[in-house]
Design an enzyme around this catalytic site. Structure first.
Site, PDB file in Angstrom:
ATOM      1  N   TYR A 136       3.437  -7.041 -17.231  1.00 13.49           N
ATOM      2  CA  TYR A 136       2.968  -7.897 -16.015  1.00 13.49           C
ATOM      3  C   TYR A 136       1.734  -8.694 -17.151  1.00 13.49           C
ATOM      4  O   TYR A 136       1.551  -9.826 -16.522  1.00 13.49           O
ATOM      5  CB  TYR A 136       2.091  -7.129 -15.121  1.00 13.49           C
ATOM      6  N   THR A 157      12.945   1.515 -10.283  1.00 13.79           N
ATOM      7  CA  THR A 157      14.043   1.098  -9.423  1.00 13.79           C
ATOM      8  C   THR A 157      14.312  -0.495  -9.868  1.00 13.79           C
ATOM      9  O   THR A 157      15.585  -0.926  -9.692  1.00 13.79           O
ATOM     10  CB  THR A 157      13.523   0.747  -8.046  1.00 13.79           C
ATOM     11  N   ARG A 179       6.789   6.305  -0.522  1.00 11.03           N
ATOM     12  CA  ARG A 179       6.055   5.183  -0.783  1.00 11.03           C
ATOM     13  C   ARG A 179       5.746   4.499   0.463  1.00 11.03           C
ATOM     14  O   ARG A 179       6.538   4.298   1.214  1.00 11.03           O
ATOM     15  CB  ARG A 179       6.731   4.335  -1.822  1.00 11.03           C
ATOM     16  N   GLN A 232       2.286  -1.256  -2.908  1.00 15.35           N
ATOM     17  CA  GLN A 232       3.135  -0.086  -2.751  1.00 15.35           C
ATOM     18  C   GLN A 232       2.186   1.205  -3.129  1.00 15.35           C
ATOM     19  O   GLN A 232       1.314   1.007  -3.988  1.00 15.35           O
ATOM     20  CB  GLN A 232       4.014  -0.049  -4.021  1.00 15.35           C
ATOM     21  N   GLN A 251       0.236  -0.113  -6.497  1.00 16.46           N
ATOM     22  CA  GLN A 251       0.361  -1.461  -7.128  1.00 16.46           C
ATOM     23  C   GLN A 251      -0.007  -2.606  -6.096  1.00 16.46           C
ATOM     24  O   GLN A 251       0.656  -2.324  -4.825  1.00 16.46           O
ATOM     25  CB  GLN A 251       1.924  -1.488  -7.389  1.00 16.46           C
ATOM     26  N   TYR A 269       1.534  -1.185 -14.459  1.00 15.53           N
ATOM     27  CA  TYR A 269       1.178  -2.176 -13.427  1.00 15.53           C
ATOM     28  C   TYR A 269      -0.027  -2.967 -14.082  1.00 15.53           C
ATOM     29  O   TYR A 269      -1.102  -3.110 -13.345  1.00 15.53           O
ATOM     30  CB  TYR A 269       0.669  -1.675 -11.895  1.00 15.53           C
TER      31      TYR A 269
END
Length: 499
Positions: free
Chosen positions: A97, A154, A270, A378, A409, A454
């Site tokens: 990120y 994922t 989640r 999330q 996140q 993140y």
């Protein structure tokens, strides 16, 4: 007259700097060519492809781009960087990120590792995975080579390297731990361009640092993982809620008690939160009938209106596909997907009633849809009594958040970034940071944390090190001083070498 002289001097200095920059790039490229290491020429198609960051908000200009295809190529490229006196950064999937594969700033020699993506599984079910492999391709190869699996996230384009070095959280973590918990060894190139192997018995301190230390200690050319047999039955699910403000507060309190004390190890969960929804989703290592027996009591206890809107029995391959959201699973290179966004994260223990109320109030008072932008949160059920992640102590690996119940996140992106001519708005930073503050401001200093994968690009280096590595920072700094005292592999937030 004075202003003209000042302008002339500034232009002259800029010309000198530019000439020096070009000379350094040419010198590195000549060194790479002499070592028979592939590289990109500036302004070439390859440079544009590999030299453009995933997050276009934080795009940087490398000193040079090398494309190693072996451990020896990596070592040779590192030597070229040393000779040129530049810092060196490894880019695997390129999904950082903060664009840390570029170093998070201009001027690093970038090693584009995604041509090194081989995955092989031996007779002991140990997977050797090259440093540039991505999660989707890796998952397919593990399945194809003996129906094996690994706990991971994922997003299929994320690189295995950055994922495991930062932790490796995903929908199998509550059951099988982090990706790094399956790492048993690695072949790495050190800051002096030498090649060594690390494990519990070889360079054990460096092996410890690689498991959650965020990178910057060595460049990993190959990872070695234990694997588990891919389960035949996994049930994916979604619970849709229709909660008002008061029901949000009551529901989150009920979920917190359940997550801490009752949620079974076989389940991941989640909360997906945006301006219009708060839904539960995840995987269950079991069948749909058993999952309903688990979900229905907590849905009742949480109160308000909630509905099981999805309940699908599938297998390991099927659950991977469930969370692709239109992305290609089988990705190696070239990869040319970009976004324009700001993200943040938070890890925390059990929340006070005050924090839950503040979070809900902020959502209801401030979360109207912003034209041209899309935000989401999330909220992951990270720890708890039955979490496999939490069964390991904080200091057993460099990952420093195992004592935390929650992981968040926060993500805000510009949809039409290709036609966007304005910088990311200051209000976007303020909006996301406001969400974080509702929780963070209620925590004692020693319980505040953030997840490196993140990354929050607004942090100073001091803030980042403290929040990403918490109580493990001092040990990481000593290991960094031992293996990379000149900070050759450093970036703008990586662990500093302090003895």
């Amino acid at each position: 007259m004075v202003r003209i002289q000042e302008l002339t001097a500034a232009l002259s200095l800029a010309s000198v700097v530019q000439a020096s920059w070009i000379q350094k790039r040419n010198s590195i490229n000549a060194c790479l060519a002499a070592a028979d290491v592939e590289f990109h020429e500036e302004d070439s198609e390859g440079w544009d492809m590999d030299g453009t960051a995933f997050n276009l908000r934080v795009d940087y200009d490398p000193a040079a781009i090398a494309i190693p295809r072996s451990t020896e190529d990596i070592a040779a490229a590192v030597q070229c960087g040393l000779d040129a006196g530049v810092q060196i950064s490894a880019k695997g999937g390129g999904h950082s990120y903060g664009s840390y594969g570029f170093g998070g700033e201009d001027g690093h020699l970038m090693l584009e590792l995604d041509r090194m993506y081989r995955v092989s599984v031996d007779d002991n079910n140990v997977a050797t995975i090259q440093g540039g492999a991505r999660l989707g391709y890796t998952a397919l190869e593990l399945l194809d080579q003996g129906n094996r699996a690994l706990s991971h996230g994922t997003c299929p384009a994320v690189g295995v390297g950055g994922h495991v070095l930062g932790g490796g959280y995903g929908f199998a973590t509550h059951t099988h731990g982090l990706t790094l918990d399956w790492l048993i060894g690695a072949t790495v190139v050190l800051a002096d361009a030498s090649i060594v192997h690390v494990s519990e018995t070889e360079n054990a301190d460096l092996f410890w640092a690689l498991r959650g230390g965020g990178g910057g200690f060595a460049i990993v050319s190959e990872f070695e993982f234990n694997t588990f047999e891919a389960p035949e039955i996994i049930t994916t699910y979604q619970v849709t809620t229709t909660w008002n403000r008061k029901q949000h507060v009551a529901g989150l309190k009920a979920l917190q008690d359940w997550a801490q004390n009752t949620m079974p190890r076989e389940l991941s969960m989640r909360l997906e939160i945006n301006a219009n929804a708060l839904n539960w989703e995840g995987n269950f290592f079991g069948n749909a009938k058993d999952l309903k027996k688990i979900l229905q009591p907590i849905m009742k206890k949480a109160g308000g209106k909630s509905t099981i809107s999805k309940l699908v029995e599938t297998d390991w391959y099927g659950q991977i596909n469930t969370y692709l959201y239109g992305a290609d699973l089988n990705i190696t290179y070239n990869y040319d997907v970009h976004e324009y966004f700001y993200a943040n994260s938070l890890t925390a223990p059990r929340l006070s009633d005050e924090a839950i109320q503040a979070f809900v109030d902020y959502k209801f008072d401030n979360s109207s849809v912003r034209p041209g932008r899309g935000w989401w949160i999330q909220w992951d059920f990270h720890g708890g009594k039955n979490s496999a992640l939490a069964a390991v102590s904080n200091d057993e690996t460099a990952y420093a958040h195992r004592d935390q119940l929650w992981l968040w996140q926060f993500y805000d992106s510009i949809y039409d970034y290709e036609n966007n001519t304005s910088p990311y708005p200051e209000s976007g930073f303020e909006f996301m940071q406001g969400f974080v503050a509702t929780i963070e401001d209620t925590l004692p200093e020693d319980r505040k944390g953030k997840y490196f994968n993140y990354a929050d690009t607004t942090l100073t280096k001091e803030e980042a090190q403290k929040l990403y590595w918490r109580g493990n920072l001092e040990k990481l700094q000593a290991i960094k001083a031992k293996y990379d005292p000149e900070d050759v592999f450093g970036n703008v937030v990586s662990v500093e070498p302090i003895a």
